[in-house]
Design a protein around this motif. Structure first.
Motif: not given
Length: 141
Positions: A37-46, A71-74, A78-93
């Motif tokens: 869902i993240g790779l298709t629906l959410v990615a397309f919608g956002t 380019v700016g969106s990517n 990658l840097l801001c969204v993932l960085g802010i998310t990891s400030l609040f919780t561990d990001v496990v991949a």
């Protein structure tokens, strides 16, 4: 003007929240893994608003806006969204997911550079034309 900007930002955040919640419910209902869902629906919608901006910019002969939007969106994702998310919780991949995504991201970046290089060498311009668009859409498919 500032009020409209703030209102638009608030509506964007609320709309994104509703959209992600709906996508999660669809995934649960159809027993689809959330990564799909993240790779298709959410990615397309956002990405749809970015596509609208880029298409409008290209139609107005302002390709610099279209390319820098992408380019700016990517970079921001990658840097801001993932960085802010990891400030609040561990990001496990999952290693397998990261390995596949990494290869695909590098492949797409190299493909774009190759298309630009081919157009520059053979067409003496930095124009991505219809043929390049078709190639990119085929790869997306």
């Amino acid at each position: 003007m500032e009020t409209l900007l703030i209102l638009g930002f608030v509506l964007l955040i609320k709309g994104a929240d509703i959209f992600v919640g709906g996508a999660s419910n669809i995934a649960k209902y159809f027993r689809i893994p959330s990564i799909i869902i993240g790779l298709t629906l959410v990615a397309f919608g956002t990405s749809a608003p970015e596509a609208a901006v880029s298409i409008a910019a290209a139609l107005n002969k302002n390709a610099d806006i279209a390319i820098s939007n992408i380019v700016g969106s990517n970079i921001f994702n990658l840097l801001c969204v993932l960085g802010i998310t990891s400030l609040f919780t561990d990001v496990v991949a999952d290693k397998e997911v990261i390995s596949k995504d990494y290869r695909l991201s590098v492949f797409c970046a190299i493909l774009l550079l190759l298309l630009i290089l081919v157009n520059f060498v053979f067409g003496h311009s930095l124009v991505l034309g219809r043929l390049s668009g078709i190639v990119l859409l085929i790869v997306l498919g």
